[in-house]
Design a protein around this motif. Sequence first.
Motif, PDB file in Angstrom:
ATOM      1  N   LYS A   2       0.837  -1.186   0.000  1.00 17.34           N
ATOM      2  CA  LYS A   2       0.000   0.000   0.000  1.00 17.34           C
ATOM      3  C   LYS A   2       0.874   1.238   0.000  1.00 17.34           C
ATOM      4  N   GLY A   3       0.369   2.285  -0.626  1.00 18.12           N
ATOM      5  CA  GLY A   3       1.107   3.540  -0.639  1.00 18.12           C
ATOM      6  C   GLY A   3       0.173   4.675  -0.951  1.00 18.12           C
ATOM      7  N   GLU A   4       0.561   5.871  -0.620  1.00 14.77           N
ATOM      8  CA  GLU A   4      -0.249   7.051  -0.869  1.00 14.77           C
ATOM      9  C   GLU A   4       0.601   8.079  -1.593  1.00 14.77           C
ATOM     10  N   ALA A  11      -6.100   1.160  -7.109  1.00 14.59           N
ATOM     11  CA  ALA A  11      -5.783  -0.208  -6.750  1.00 14.59           C
ATOM     12  C   ALA A  11      -5.863  -1.070  -7.994  1.00 14.59           C
ATOM     13  N   THR A  12      -4.973  -2.022  -8.104  1.00 18.58           N
ATOM     14  CA  THR A  12      -5.016  -2.974  -9.197  1.00 18.58           C
ATOM     15  C   THR A  12      -5.148  -4.363  -8.621  1.00 18.58           C
ATOM     16  N   GLU A  13      -5.924  -5.178  -9.301  1.00 16.04           N
ATOM     17  CA  GLU A  13      -6.066  -6.557  -8.902  1.00 16.04           C
ATOM     18  C   GLU A  13      -5.673  -7.423 -10.075  1.00 16.04           C
ATOM     19  N   THR A  14      -4.783  -8.381  -9.845  1.00 18.94           N
ATOM     20  CA  THR A  14      -4.302  -9.221 -10.919  1.00 18.94           C
ATOM     21  C   THR A  14      -4.520 -10.674 -10.574  1.00 18.94           C
ATOM     22  N   THR A  66      -3.602  -7.978  -4.745  1.00 23.53           N
ATOM     23  CA  THR A  66      -4.116  -6.612  -4.790  1.00 23.53           C
ATOM     24  C   THR A  66      -3.031  -5.658  -4.329  1.00 23.53           C
ATOM     25  N   ALA A  67      -2.830  -4.598  -5.088  1.00 18.30           N
ATOM     26  CA  ALA A  67      -1.823  -3.597  -4.741  1.00 18.30           C
ATOM     27  C   ALA A  67      -2.453  -2.216  -4.807  1.00 18.30           C
ATOM     28  N   ARG A 123      -5.955  -8.172 -15.335  1.00 20.50           N
ATOM     29  CA  ARG A 123      -5.816  -7.096 -14.355  1.00 20.50           C
ATOM     30  C   ARG A 123      -6.990  -6.127 -14.470  1.00 20.50           C
ATOM     31  N   ARG A 124      -7.471  -5.658 -13.325  1.00 21.74           N
ATOM     32  CA  ARG A 124      -8.494  -4.626 -13.310  1.00 21.74           C
ATOM     33  C   ARG A 124      -8.063  -3.510 -12.367  1.00 21.74           C
ATOM     34  N   TYR A 125      -8.633  -2.336 -12.565  1.00 23.79           N
ATOM     35  CA  TYR A 125      -8.257  -1.161 -11.786  1.00 23.79           C
ATOM     36  C   TYR A 125      -9.475  -0.605 -11.064  1.00 23.79           C
TER      37      TYR A 125
END
Length: 328
Positions: A2-4, A11-14, A66-67, A123-125
């Motif tokens: 996680k980061g800001e 967020a991306t999910e792969t 998830t990132a 991947r989705r965003y």
Amino acid sequence: EKGEGAGGEGATETGDGDDYYHDDVDEGEEEDDRAGSEDEDDRRARLEAKARRRAEAEEMVVDETTATVPFLQLTLDIPEKPLFKDDEGGLVIPQEPLVSVLRKFDGTNFGDAVGPGGRAQKRRYRLRTLPDYLILHLNRFQRNEFAVEKNPTIVAFPVKNLDLGRYVFPPEEEEEGKGKGDKKGKKKRKKGRRPPPPTESEVRDMSVSQLKSLLAEHGRSDLADGVVEKSHLVDICVDFVVKTLPDLLSDKYDLVANITHHIPAEVGKEERRDPLQEGSYRCHVRHGASNKWYEVQDLHVAETMPQLIGISESYVMIFERKGAAREA
């Protein structure tokens, strides 16, 4: 991970690409199940192959990660469309609405991606938050083995009131949606959204400390500096809540600048020239005081109509959240 960051948060999910299989059996075939027949041998071989595929599928593990990462701009892919000539020999440039290329960030569509080790992934965003100033980059240029090609498709977009609310998924939505038996994993969009601003009557009933907390909550505690009388503070808060806060809480944007790349499109000559070297860049800028639009190219500045900007060969677009200028 996680980061800001300053620009915004997404967020991306792969997940690794999964395969599926099915067996088709024609209804018109009649199987000969007599002992020793060739049909029986074929049937046994098909059953064994099916069992092997099923065992392989059961052993297959889909790795989902998830990132959460910050972003400075959102890159949008333009679909490839062919160019056609009209009856008079001119080229018909295809168009695509902005909402179509924004599907990349709708939180539901998966796109192809390459993961570690060259593995194919889906991947989705999902966008967590949006900044006050949003940069959209249209990915017009693609480099292949031989040259750089430009996609001339026009992406039509509104100059005012671009509503991006459907593309924002606050973290609270996912947390409230977990463990509620939703088989498809869908979340109710109403949950986790920002609470509505207080009404004028509610503001007038607040105490001094509540009024200052309201301004501090939205980063405008400076409006209370030097204010002594409560009536004056109430008027300031009412003006802020009625005129500015609704726009700040929404995800509606107005265009403030637009960069275009122009080069005449020619069928069959795409690989004979470099569009980045031969093309020209122009910038459209809105003058805030007069609300007029100007086209700038080198030292040449001319007034233009906003209707023409929304159908130009845009390359980079800069949007401002409604109310952000008043807040500044």
